[in-house]
Structures are given as C-alpha cells and as structure tokens.
Design an enzyme around this catalytic site. Sequence first.
Site, PDB file in Angstrom:
ATOM      1  N   ALA A  51      41.141  40.279  50.488  1.00  8.83           N
ATOM      2  CA  ALA A  51      42.525  40.769  50.495  1.00  8.83           C
ATOM      3  C   ALA A  51      42.718  41.873  49.469  1.00  8.83           C
ATOM      4  O   ALA A  51      43.381  42.889  49.729  1.00  8.83           O
ATOM      5  CB  ALA A  51      43.488  39.613  50.229  1.00  8.83           C
ATOM      6  N   TYR A  54      39.290  37.987  47.430  1.00  4.30           N
ATOM      7  CA  TYR A  54      38.544  39.223  47.181  1.00  4.30           C
ATOM      8  C   TYR A  54      38.710  40.189  48.358  1.00  4.30           C
ATOM      9  O   TYR A  54      38.988  41.380  48.171  1.00  4.30           O
ATOM     10  CB  TYR A  54      37.071  38.894  46.962  1.00  4.30           C
ATOM     11  N   GLY A  83      36.686  49.428  33.999  1.00  2.00           N
ATOM     12  CA  GLY A  83      35.556  48.515  34.129  1.00  2.00           C
ATOM     13  C   GLY A  83      34.237  49.231  33.935  1.00  2.00           C
ATOM     14  O   GLY A  83      33.286  49.035  34.695  1.00  2.00           O
ATOM     15  N   LYS A  97      40.420  43.937  48.225  1.00  2.00           N
ATOM     16  CA  LYS A  97      39.692  45.151  48.585  1.00  2.00           C
ATOM     17  C   LYS A  97      40.277  45.815  49.830  1.00  2.00           C
ATOM     18  O   LYS A  97      40.300  47.046  49.947  1.00  2.00           O
ATOM     19  CB  LYS A  97      38.212  44.827  48.783  1.00  2.00           C
ATOM     20  N   SER A 154      35.283  47.723  49.006  1.00  2.00           N
ATOM     21  CA  SER A 154      34.128  46.926  49.407  1.00  2.00           C
ATOM     22  C   SER A 154      34.121  46.759  50.919  1.00  2.00           C
ATOM     23  O   SER A 154      35.178  46.788  51.567  1.00  2.00           O
ATOM     24  CB  SER A 154      34.195  45.543  48.746  1.00  2.00           C
ATOM     25  N   ASP A 170      43.669  45.752  29.172  1.00  4.50           N
ATOM     26  CA  ASP A 170      43.759  44.958  30.402  1.00  4.50           C
ATOM     27  C   ASP A 170      44.592  45.750  31.395  1.00  4.50           C
ATOM     28  O   ASP A 170      45.819  45.743  31.354  1.00  4.50           O
ATOM     29  CB  ASP A 170      44.418  43.609  30.105  1.00  4.50           C
TER      30      ASP A 170
END
Length: 256
Positions: A163, A161, A18, A165, A148, A69
């Site tokens: 879960a 999200y 990313g 992180k 996060s 991907d």
Amino acid sequence: MIQLPNNLFAGKTAIVTGASRGVGRATALRLAEGGANVVINYLSNDAEAAETVDLCRNKGVGAISVQADVSEFAGAEELVRKTIDQFGSVDLLVCNAGVWEGAAIEDMSEDVWNKVINTNLKSAWACAKACVPAMKRRDSAAIVMVSSTSGQRGEANYSNYSASKGGMISFTKALATELAPRIRVNSVAPGWIETAMVRLAFEDADYHKSVIRGIPMQRIASTDDIALSICFLLSDWSRHITGEILNVNGGSLLCR
C-alpha cells in the site's frame, strides 16, 4: 565500471533520505560523483551516516549529514532548513527512506501498519512539501520516489508495504502534473535488491535460488543498479520525462 561525468550535477544540491546505507548511500555516492553537493538524511545510525558523508566528500563535493525523522513534517522541514543554510538551495530530492515489515492481515498490528505507511509514504509527502518551495526557485529541479514492484503487483503478508509503495506511485503521477514544468517527478520501482533490509529473507538458500530463477537477467539488483537509474531520472538526460515509473527488476515483473 560505469562512471558518471563529474559535471552532470554540477552546481546542484541533492537531498537523499535514508542515505546512511543501502540504496540511499549508493545514490548519494553517484550524485557526488556527478558533482552534486549531497545531504545525507538518516534516522539513527550516526556512524554509517558519517561514513557516507566522508565518501561523498572524497569525491570533491560538499556533503553533510542531517539526522531527522522525515515521517514527520517537522523533521522534513528541519532537513530542508539545514540544507539551505549549508548550500543555499535544493535542486534534487530522492525519497528513499523506507522499512519492510509486515504480517498476515489478521495478525498485523496498528503500530506495524502505521510504521510502514508513515516511514515509506508519509515521508515522501513531508519531504516533497518541505522541498518544493525551494525547488521552484531553481531551473531544473527533480524528484525521484523509490517505490517497488510490490506497489504494482502486491505482496502477500506485506499489504502495508504494498500500500505504501503503490501510494508512492500514485503520488508521483499526481505531483508530476501538479509541479510541471518547473519540477519533474518520477519513480523507480526496484524488485529484489541486495540490501540488509532483505538479507533475512535470503537465509533460506532454496528460496534465494528460486528468486533468481524468476528473474530473466538471472541476478538480484545491486544498490548501484538502482542508484544509476535514480541518477538518470534526476539528470538532464531525462529532461522530458515526468510522471514515469521506471522498473528496475531484471525483467521479473514481466513473468507474473
């Protein structure tokens, strides 16, 4: 401005997932500044990935982009193959690929749940699995997961999200014990960051101000704040640190 020594990562090759923009790009640039060859992984934005490669090369290192991907193991495997073909090794891995998309639990579709879990968490598994055999052949390899604060305290309407992180944090601790002493594994856990991914949330000026009021450092992190923390955990400056979660949130988690 802080400048990293140009030999901090000399002779090493780093993969950043990313990495066409945001935290990934900032990290790739700092790794290049420190002397690493850098592999820019991206999903779809050819132009931004090419720009990141050029910016890294301008710092005097080798850099390539690889479209893949990485939420699928085949994509991660191809990423590692192209890295080794170009540079001969993998020393450093930054699992940064991520999306932030949610809904109330009763409204969340299976597609949205799967998209976030696969992009954020499954990609970390796929890249680690693909990279570890090559990394075990190196002297001081390291992995950093970009988690996060959401993975520590939860986030309403973004349970998928949180879960993903939180899973990255547990994955970090498991791999740290599994891969020691050859490979160190740590996480950074940012709070709010000034990125395109969260810009829509800050279109409400009052909400933006309320977020800043909740941060003791009185500002939202820049992408470079996160990149510098990642580089610390990848470098020999943290050579006796593994299995740790480094909070980079200006103290905001302390207030909850």
